[in-house]
Design an enzyme around this catalytic site. Structure first.
Site, short mmCIF file in Angstrom:
data_model
loop_
_atom_site.label_atom_id
_atom_site.label_comp_id
_atom_site.label_asym_id
_atom_site.label_seq_id
_atom_site.Cartn_x
_atom_site.Cartn_y
_atom_site.Cartn_z
N LYS A 38 -15.01 8.27 -3.18
CA LYS A 38 -16.26 8.51 -2.43
C LYS A 38 -16.86 9.86 -2.81
O LYS A 38 -18.08 9.99 -2.97
CB LYS A 38 -15.99 8.48 -0.92
N LYS B 236 -8.85 13.64 5.50
CA LYS B 236 -8.02 12.44 5.43
C LYS B 236 -6.99 12.57 6.53
O LYS B 236 -6.93 13.62 7.19
CB LYS B 236 -7.35 12.30 4.06
N ARG B 237 -6.20 11.52 6.79
CA ARG B 237 -5.14 11.65 7.79
C ARG B 237 -4.25 12.85 7.45
O ARG B 237 -4.03 13.15 6.27
CB ARG B 237 -4.30 10.36 7.84
N THR C 232 -8.74 6.58 -1.56
CA THR C 232 -10.06 6.02 -1.80
C THR C 232 -11.15 7.05 -1.52
O THR C 232 -12.27 6.93 -2.03
CB THR C 232 -10.30 4.77 -0.92
N LYS D 240 0.44 14.32 2.03
CA LYS D 240 -0.91 14.59 1.54
C LYS D 240 -1.13 16.10 1.36
O LYS D 240 -2.11 16.54 0.78
CB LYS D 240 -1.95 14.03 2.49
N HIS E 54 0.80 -1.23 0.00
CA HIS E 54 0.00 0.00 0.00
C HIS E 54 0.83 1.27 0.00
O HIS E 54 0.26 2.35 0.16
CB HIS E 54 -0.91 0.05 1.23
O1 H53 Z 1 -3.80 2.58 1.96
C1 H53 Z 1 -4.88 2.94 1.11
C2 H53 Z 1 -4.41 3.76 -0.05
C3 H53 Z 1 -3.58 4.95 0.42
C4 H53 Z 1 -2.50 4.49 1.37
C5 H53 Z 1 -3.12 3.71 2.51
C6 H53 Z 1 -2.15 3.25 3.56
C7 H53 Z 1 -2.54 3.32 4.91
O2 H53 Z 1 -3.75 3.80 5.22
C8 H53 Z 1 -1.67 2.89 5.92
C9 H53 Z 1 -0.44 2.37 5.59
C10 H53 Z 1 -0.06 2.29 4.27
O3 H53 Z 1 1.13 1.79 3.95
C11 H53 Z 1 -0.91 2.73 3.26
O4 H53 Z 1 -1.78 5.59 1.88
O5 H53 Z 1 -3.04 5.62 -0.68
O6 H53 Z 1 -5.52 4.19 -0.79
C12 H53 Z 1 -5.57 1.67 0.68
O7 H53 Z 1 -4.80 0.98 -0.23
#
Ligand code: H53
Length: 835
Positions: free
Chosen positions: A684, A569-570, A680, A575, A376
């Site tokens: 949405k 978002k976080r 994601t 970001k 991810h």
């Molecule tokens: O995973 C999402 C992606 C997103 C990515 C996220 C993610 C985390 O929430 C936590 C750890 C990590 O390595 C990645 O930042 O871009 O959409 C689902 O795949």
């Protein structure tokens, strides 16, 4: 012990079987029964919380009946199952979802009204199940919904944290973390005190020769912690299939506490073991895209993986099949590297416990389709590594197995690349650093038959950067892409019921919720005046709802006719919420510099932010502080009035996202190109008729491909240019964008208070190489926002864009993802129930 009821008595069972409620009368009976018996209350002391509890118990009963039948059928058919291993499941609320998925929301609404309650108030009582940080955890939750809705035999495996992600409070503009104790009453889980697994930690390994003269490893000593299963039923939409999410809770093996110590007055240590054991599943680590390498986290990982595998193996062994058939019966998806120890644990079970030869065991472990690994992120700080010494201490036998796996792997590489010593260093599972580290991603790739990224750009990047060598070694076929998706049930039907109903009325049914590609038929209606009017009205109503929520929670009045610009978002530097707030300051300065007559002509805007910062992430917390500081100046500036409002919504979570997503006009997905694996929430927002301003990053690129360039606002540098730009910042001269420089001057003048607090954010851009390219992208960002304003002025056209974009979003359903995984990675078939 055979627990099955003998044939002659089964008739009596069948006669007495519980039936699920069907009408609102039957539903009411169930609610009242639960109020009176499960909750021991009556109509004289039934508040909304009690009504929520009873309603949920009524639905839980229903789900458990369906769950039982689903599981019986899967067991009877001995069908292959998929197991989704994830340390995070960000489920949000369950009641609304359960009512909609079983198609009983209207029934419940009528029943609750009869009993004196409004259904929205009852739904609002539920505490979010927040066992996740952000995208990764929410993706797992969407996948569970799709797996059940598409009738796949699938289980999720995770941890039952006592504390989920912290609650965020904003005090004087700063984030303050408050523990999220969510288990005081959780009707959705089903404790299985009879389903337990003993999990071993620490100890040592002894090599002995057995009767057959074979050298075998015995892992002994150390301590045992017991894993107790809690099952959460996962209802599919419009199907009786109800899958299982099994979450493990830890408890001490020696019973409650040590009576001997207690009796001798040593109260504290009498409960020490119990406390140490319970600590394991106590709390979710609150980092997103960051690994901190803490011992307790490794303990969590092994505890969860060992219990889950034991459970799967126990189930497999009941079928009396040969071990070689294991990969044909079981597919395990590793959500990121967190569950990678499962590969090592399965090898250990097969070799040490089942007595298989190493090679045969490894063939089974790496068989197709046994393990799949989803990556991810490419961010180096998020890639997991564990100090060898720590693994040795906690899991001595596993470290030996890791070393053996690595030895055979490196021998294999050496054969392919006999003269290349560097490649061995680069790909080794053990990093020869000080201290030595176990690289979990390398282990995951070596042990999995497929590795996938989560959007096209991301899957390409992993193949050309961090995992390049592995493509050479294993060939390109081990690597694949499955672009992320979201469940339209929660993110359209549940979050935006009016839009869902409007679409259903035009398409003739709710089928699109199970086949999202049907949305494309909406394109035929983009010139339908009445339809466009209704579409716009629904967006407006959703904005009114959000404006009301903003008023209630922040006290600020916002004008629902203004353009709502949302970034939730976080909080993370990659970001780039800092880019957004710098842009807001630039807008504020521009407005301030205008003559009043000119100012009046400007389009009103509400900039809405939300998101949590990891508690130890100082810079992210400063970003939150700056947003709030700007808000308190701008929102009280009489020159500005409605033209600009800046809102920070406290404690962003899934249930708040359900209010926020339907209410955006534009949402921001503005990560530095090449850093956001997919994203994601972008999906949405668009699915709810909002447009995007974004960089060419993650899934934004595929969203653009689908909705068309005219229906998205892209800006900024491309990922292929990022490296050169960074290099130039460090080694060439680095000039800051002049508009951004003005923004910095204003901050440094003290316009927004604490100059000192914000100086690090400015220094990151000016003095420390601007790693995230804020200055490089600033001009293009500002210019693109001007285009957004212009486009929004033409409401007719804007609505056409909005409808067109929604019509073209079919690809981003998580159902499509599940079909791709099922077909390309798991090799598993749906098993629909006939009833
Ligand atoms: O995973 C999402 C992606 C997103 C990515 C996220 C993610 C985390 O929430 C936590 C750890 C990590 O390595 C990645 O930042 O871009 O959409 C689902 O795949």
């Amino acid at each position: 012990v055979e627990a099955s009821i003998p044939e002659p008595q089964r008739e009596a069972w069948k006669r007495s079987q519980t039936a699920a409620f069907k009408s609102s009368d039957e539903f009411e009976k169930e609610v009242v029964r639960h109020v009176e018996t499960s909750l021991a209350r009556s109509m004289f002391n039934c508040d909304e919380k009690a009504a929520y509890s009873a309603t949920s118990l009524a639905f839980r009963d229903r789900l458990i009946l369906d769950w039982n039948k689903t599981q019986q059928r899967q067991t009877y058919r001995d069908s292959k199952r998929v197991y989704y291993f994830s340390l995070e499941f960000l489920m949000g609320r369950a009641l609304d979802n359960a009512m909609l998925n079983v198609g009983m929301k209207d029934t419940a609404k009528a029943g609750l009204a009869d009993l004196g309650f409004r259904i929205e108030d009852i739904i609002g009582q539920e505490h979010d199940a927040a066992l996740g940080n952000g995208g990764l955890g929410r993706l797992a939750a969407c996948f569970l919904d799709s797996l059940a809705s598409l009738d796949f035999p699938a289980w999720g495996y995770g941890l039952r944290y006592r504390y989920g992600i912290f609650k965020q409070e904003i005090i004087d503009g700063y984030q303050v973390e408050v523990p999220d104790y969510w288990l005081d009453f959780n009707p959705w889980e089903f404790p299985r005190h009879d389903v337990t697994v003993d999990v071993q930690f620490f100890g040592s390994v002894k090599k002995v020769t057995n009767e057959e003269g074979k050298s075998v490893a015995i892992w002994e000593g150390g301590e045992i912690v017991v894993a107790v299963a809690y099952d959460v039923p996962i209802p599919g939409y419009d199907t009786p299939t109800t899958n299982n999410l099994r979450l493990w809770s830890s408890k001490a093996s020696g019973g409650e506490f040590d009576f001997q110590k207690f009796n001798s007055g040593d109260y504290e240590s009498s409960v020490a073991e119990q406390q140490r054991a319970e600590t394991i599943s106590n709390v979710l680590y609150p980092n997103d895209n960051l690994e901190r390498g803490k011992e307790l986290r490794l303990k969590q990982q092994y505890f969860w993986v060992a219990a889950s595998l034991y459970d799967i193996v126990r189930r497999f062994k009941k079928s009396k099949r040969a071990w070689r058939e294991f990969p044909e019966q079981v597919a395990i998806q590793l959500n990121d590297t967190h569950p990678t120890l499962a590969i090592v644990e399965l090898q250990r079970i097969l070799v040490d416990v089942e007595g298989l030869e190493w090679d045969l065991a490894w063939e089974i472990v790496t068989g197709t389709p046994q393990f799949g690994y989803t990556n991810h992120t490419v961010l180096p700080e998020a890639l997991e590594k564990w100090p060898v010494g720590l693994v040795q201490h906690l899991l001595p036998r596993h470290l030996q197995i890791i070393y053996d796996i690595n030895l055979f792997f490196l021998q294999y590489v050496e054969k392919q690349f006999p003269d290349d010593r560097d490649i061995l260093t680069r790909v080794s599972i053990i990093e020869e650093s000080q201290p030595k580290m176990v690289r979990m991603a390398h282990l995951a790739i070596v042990g999995s038959h497929k590795v996938n990224g989560v959007a096209e750009l991301h899957s390409d990047l992993i193949k050309t950067t961090i995992f390049k060598d592995f493509v050479e070694i294993f060939g390109p076929d081990r690597f694949t892409n499955v672009t992320n998706g979201i469940t339209p049930r929660r993110w359209l039907h549940q979050a935006n019921p009016r839009l869902s109903e409007l679409i259903a009325s035009k398409l003739g049914s709710h089928e699109f919720l199970k086949d999202l590609s049907q949305l494309n038929k909406l394109e035929l209606l983009v010139q339908d005046k009445e339809f466009k009017k209704e579409w716009a009205e629904i967006k407006f109503a959703n904005k009114v709802r959000l404006a009301k929520y903003i008023k209630e929670t922040t006290g600020v009045n916002v004008n629902p006719s203004a353009l709502f610009d949302v970034q939730v978002k976080r909080i993370h530097e990659y970001k780039r919420q800092q880019l957004n707030i710098f842009g807001v300051i630039h807008r504020y300065l521009t407005l301030k510099a205008m003559a009043p007559a000119e100012r009046k002509k400007q389009l009103p805007r509400v900039s809405i932010f939300g998101g949590k910062a990891a508690p130890g992430y100082w810079m992210a917390k400063q970003i939150i502080h700056l947003i709030n500081a700007v808000g308190s100046v701008v929102n009280n500036d009489e020159d500005i009035g409605d033209l600009l409002k800046v809102i920070f919504l406290e404690d962003y979570n899934v249930s708040k996202a359900e209010i926020i997503c339907p209410a955006s006009d534009i949402s921001e997905h503005i990560s530095t190109a090449g850093t956001e694996a997919s994203g994601t929430s972008n999906m949405k927002f668009v699915l709810n008729g909002g447009l995007i301003i974004g960089t060419c990053d993650g899934a934004n690129i595929e969203i653009t491909r689908e909705v068309g360039e005219n229906n998205i606002f892209l800006f900024g540098n491309l990922s292929e240019d990022v490296e050169d730009l960074r290099h130039a910042h460090t080694y060439g001269s680095h000039t800051i964008d002049p508009d951004l420089a003005k923004v910095f001057e204003e901050i440094q003048k003290g316009t927004f208070g604490s100059v000192h607090d914000f100086s690090a954010m400015i220094a990151a851009v000016k003095d420390h190489g601007d790693y995230y390219l804020v200055s490089d992208d600033f001009h293009s960002y500002i210019e693109t926002h001007k285009l957004v304003d212009e486009a929004y002025r033409n409401q007719e056209e804007w609505v056409v864009k909005s409808i067109t974009a929604v019509a073209r979003m079919g690809f981003f359903s998580s159902d499509r993802c599940i079909y791709e995984y099922a077909d390309g990675i798991w090799n598993v078939e749906p098993l629909p129930r006939r009833d």
